[in-house]
Design a protein around this motif. Structure first.
Motif, PDB file in Angstrom:
ATOM      1  N   ALA A 202       0.830  -1.206   0.000  1.00  0.00           N
ATOM      2  CA  ALA A 202       0.000   0.000   0.000  1.00  0.00           C
ATOM      3  C   ALA A 202       0.864   1.255   0.000  1.00  0.00           C
ATOM      4  N   ALA A 203       1.948   1.242   0.755  1.00  0.00           N
ATOM      5  CA  ALA A 203       2.845   2.399   0.788  1.00  0.00           C
ATOM      6  C   ALA A 203       3.480   2.635  -0.582  1.00  0.00           C
ATOM      7  N   GLU A 204       3.885   1.565  -1.259  1.00  0.00           N
ATOM      8  CA  GLU A 204       4.456   1.707  -2.597  1.00  0.00           C
ATOM      9  C   GLU A 204       3.434   2.289  -3.562  1.00  0.00           C
ATOM     10  N   ALA A 205       2.178   1.872  -3.455  1.00  0.00           N
ATOM     11  CA  ALA A 205       1.134   2.389  -4.334  1.00  0.00           C
ATOM     12  C   ALA A 205       0.909   3.880  -4.098  1.00  0.00           C
ATOM     13  N   VAL A 206       0.932   4.298  -2.844  1.00  0.00           N
ATOM     14  CA  VAL A 206       0.743   5.715  -2.527  1.00  0.00           C
ATOM     15  C   VAL A 206       1.901   6.540  -3.084  1.00  0.00           C
ATOM     16  N   VAL A 207       3.119   6.050  -2.922  1.00  0.00           N
ATOM     17  CA  VAL A 207       4.282   6.773  -3.439  1.00  0.00           C
ATOM     18  C   VAL A 207       4.202   6.900  -4.951  1.00  0.00           C
ATOM     19  N   LYS A 208       3.797   5.854  -5.614  1.00  0.00           N
ATOM     20  CA  LYS A 208       3.671   5.882  -7.079  1.00  0.00           C
ATOM     21  C   LYS A 208       2.617   6.898  -7.512  1.00  0.00           C
TER      22      LYS A 208
END
Length: 87
Positions: free
Chosen positions: A38-44
């Motif tokens: 989820a954190a990677e998706a938000v950063v993207k």
């Protein structure tokens, strides 16, 4: 090389984990993986949104122009003059 046979008493002394602990560790590891994804998706998503802003577009435009010019036409890098001793 260890060729001696171990008795069943020695292997039985190792404490076995409770099923609750095993399931708890599995749940925690699953939650950790999910949070990381989820954190990677938000950063993207933030990167994509930032790339659409006016300052980011202006910087990208300058970089493209600089890269398209031949090397001899580019402005030289700023030279730092040595400090003088004012004694």
């Amino acid at each position: 090389m260890d060729t001696e046979k171990k008795s069943s008493e020695q292997t039985a002394e190792e404490p076995k984990k409770d099923i609750g602990e095993i399931v708890g560790e599995l749940v925690v590891s699953g939650a950790t993986v999910l949070a990381h994804t989820a954190a990677e998706a938000v950063v993207k998503r933030v990167r994509k949104a930032t790339a659409k802003t006016a300052p980011a577009k202006a910087i990208a435009k300058v970089v493209r122009r600089r890269e398209s010019r031949p090397a001899h036409q580019r402005s030289p890098k700023a030279k730092v003059s040595p400090k003088r001793n004012l004694v």
